[in-house]
Design a protein around this motif. Structure first.
Motif, mmCIF file in Angstrom:
data_model
loop_
_atom_site.group_PDB
_atom_site.id
_atom_site.type_symbol
_atom_site.label_atom_id
_atom_site.label_comp_id
_atom_site.label_asym_id
_atom_site.label_seq_id
_atom_site.Cartn_x
_atom_site.Cartn_y
_atom_site.Cartn_z
ATOM 1 N N ARG A 67 0.832 -1.212 0.000
ATOM 2 C CA ARG A 67 0.000 0.000 0.000
ATOM 3 C C ARG A 67 0.863 1.258 0.000
ATOM 4 N N ASN A 68 1.955 1.223 0.753
ATOM 5 C CA ASN A 68 2.854 2.391 0.777
ATOM 6 C C ASN A 68 3.436 2.661 -0.607
ATOM 7 N N PHE A 69 3.787 1.605 -1.330
ATOM 8 C CA PHE A 69 4.234 1.769 -2.713
ATOM 9 C C PHE A 69 3.127 2.365 -3.563
ATOM 10 N N TYR A 70 1.953 1.732 -3.538
ATOM 11 C CA TYR A 70 0.842 2.120 -4.407
ATOM 12 C C TYR A 70 0.391 3.556 -4.157
ATOM 13 N N ASN A 71 0.456 4.001 -2.913
ATOM 14 C CA ASN A 71 0.010 5.344 -2.550
ATOM 15 C C ASN A 71 1.139 6.364 -2.435
ATOM 16 N N SER A 72 2.368 5.954 -2.719
ATOM 17 C CA SER A 72 3.513 6.850 -2.536
ATOM 18 C C SER A 72 3.489 8.020 -3.514
ATOM 19 N N GLU A 73 4.069 9.120 -3.087
ATOM 20 C CA GLU A 73 4.200 10.296 -3.959
ATOM 21 C C GLU A 73 5.015 9.973 -5.199
ATOM 22 N N ASP A 74 6.032 9.138 -5.038
ATOM 23 C CA ASP A 74 6.876 8.767 -6.184
ATOM 24 C C ASP A 74 6.084 8.023 -7.255
ATOM 25 N N TYR A 75 5.160 7.164 -6.819
ATOM 26 C CA TYR A 75 4.444 6.314 -7.765
ATOM 27 C C TYR A 75 3.281 7.020 -8.460
ATOM 28 N N GLN A 76 2.718 8.054 -7.869
ATOM 29 C CA GLN A 76 1.509 8.667 -8.431
ATOM 30 C C GLN A 76 1.660 9.129 -9.882
ATOM 31 N N PRO A 77 2.717 9.856 -10.248
ATOM 32 C CA PRO A 77 2.835 10.245 -11.655
ATOM 33 C C PRO A 77 3.095 9.057 -12.579
ATOM 34 N N VAL A 78 3.742 8.036 -12.057
ATOM 35 C CA VAL A 78 4.012 6.828 -12.840
ATOM 36 C C VAL A 78 2.715 6.037 -13.013
ATOM 37 N N ARG A 79 1.937 5.956 -11.954
ATOM 38 C CA ARG A 79 0.637 5.297 -12.028
ATOM 39 C C ARG A 79 -0.251 5.963 -13.074
ATOM 40 N N ALA A 80 -0.165 7.285 -13.174
ATOM 41 C CA ALA A 80 -0.943 8.014 -14.185
ATOM 42 C C ALA A 80 -0.541 7.591 -15.597
ATOM 43 N N ILE A 81 0.742 7.315 -15.813
ATOM 44 C CA ILE A 81 1.195 6.823 -17.121
ATOM 45 C C ILE A 81 0.499 5.498 -17.426
ATOM 46 N N ARG A 82 0.469 4.598 -16.431
ATOM 47 C CA ARG A 82 -0.190 3.304 -16.624
ATOM 48 C C ARG A 82 -1.680 3.495 -16.905
ATOM 49 N N GLN A 83 -2.324 4.311 -16.114
ATOM 50 C CA GLN A 83 -3.758 4.505 -16.265
ATOM 51 C C GLN A 83 -4.127 5.157 -17.599
ATOM 52 N N ASN A 84 -3.242 5.988 -18.128
ATOM 53 C CA ASN A 84 -3.504 6.660 -19.404
ATOM 54 C C ASN A 84 -3.194 5.796 -20.620
ATOM 55 N N ASN A 85 -2.472 4.697 -20.403
ATOM 56 C CA ASN A 85 -2.014 3.897 -21.536
ATOM 57 C C ASN A 85 -2.350 2.412 -21.418
ATOM 58 N N ALA A 86 -3.226 2.096 -20.463
ATOM 59 C CA ALA A 86 -3.628 0.698 -20.267
ATOM 60 C C ALA A 86 -4.922 0.645 -19.475
ATOM 61 N N GLU A 87 -5.637 -0.456 -19.649
ATOM 62 C CA GLU A 87 -6.803 -0.754 -18.833
ATOM 63 C C GLU A 87 -6.362 -1.819 -17.838
ATOM 64 N N CYS A 88 -6.548 -1.562 -16.540
ATOM 65 C CA CYS A 88 -5.993 -2.461 -15.529
ATOM 66 C C CYS A 88 -7.018 -2.858 -14.485
ATOM 67 N N THR A 89 -6.822 -4.063 -13.998
ATOM 68 C CA THR A 89 -7.447 -4.523 -12.774
ATOM 69 C C THR A 89 -6.296 -4.719 -11.806
ATOM 70 N N VAL A 90 -6.422 -4.184 -10.597
ATOM 71 C CA VAL A 90 -5.348 -4.250 -9.605
ATOM 72 C C VAL A 90 -5.894 -4.888 -8.341
ATOM 73 N N LEU A 91 -5.195 -5.904 -7.855
ATOM 74 C CA LEU A 91 -5.582 -6.620 -6.638
ATOM 75 C C LEU A 91 -4.439 -6.575 -5.635
ATOM 76 N N LEU A 92 -4.779 -6.550 -4.369
ATOM 77 C CA LEU A 92 -3.800 -6.706 -3.304
ATOM 78 C C LEU A 92 -4.248 -7.903 -2.476
ATOM 79 N N VAL A 93 -3.398 -8.929 -2.389
ATOM 80 C CA VAL A 93 -3.748 -10.145 -1.665
ATOM 81 C C VAL A 93 -2.624 -10.518 -0.711
ATOM 82 N N ASP A 94 -3.006 -11.130 0.404
ATOM 83 C CA ASP A 94 -2.017 -11.620 1.370
ATOM 84 C C ASP A 94 -1.433 -12.937 0.891
ATOM 85 N N GLY A 95 -0.156 -13.123 1.156
ATOM 86 C CA GLY A 95 0.485 -14.406 0.879
ATOM 87 C C GLY A 95 0.256 -15.352 2.041
ATOM 88 N N SER A 96 0.789 -16.539 1.908
ATOM 89 C CA SER A 96 0.608 -17.506 2.993
ATOM 90 C C SER A 96 1.887 -17.685 3.770
#
Length: 96
Positions: A67-96
């Motif tokens: 979550r810290n990665f996904y919500n980080s200030e560093d990632y936000q402009p990069v995430r916008a690149i993904r959102q503008n150039n792809a259709e995505c489904t994003v999941l966060l799941v716990d490992g075992s």
């Protein structure tokens, strides 16, 4: 507990998306992320309601790190690149 960020990505602009790939990886690594799957071939064995395209799976030490990665200030402009150039489904799941 380990957590995984899983993305199913249908790239709409492959050229522009390259910038996302180059920039996202070092930011994920900064938060302990390790790419376990990155765009390999997908064989859908069950559920014809889902049509996965490009799967990416990033392992993080914890859900909080993911979550810290996904919500980080560093990632936000990069995430916008993904959102503008792809259709995505994003999941966060716990490992075992």
């Amino acid at each position: 507990m380990t957590a995984y960020l899983i993305l199913d990505t249908k790239i709409t602009d492959p050229v522009a998306y390259e910038a996302y790939k180059l920039q996202a990886k070092p930011i994920a690594e900064k938060f302990g992320g390790i790419y376990r799957v990155r765009g390999s071939d997908v064989d859908l064995l069950e559920n014809d309601l889902w049509t996965p395209t490009r799967i990416v799976m990033i392992e993080f030490p914890s859900r909080e790190d993911a979550r810290n990665f996904y919500n980080s200030e560093d990632y936000q402009p990069v995430r916008a690149i993904r959102q503008n150039n792809a259709e995505c489904t994003v999941l966060l799941v716990d490992g075992s």
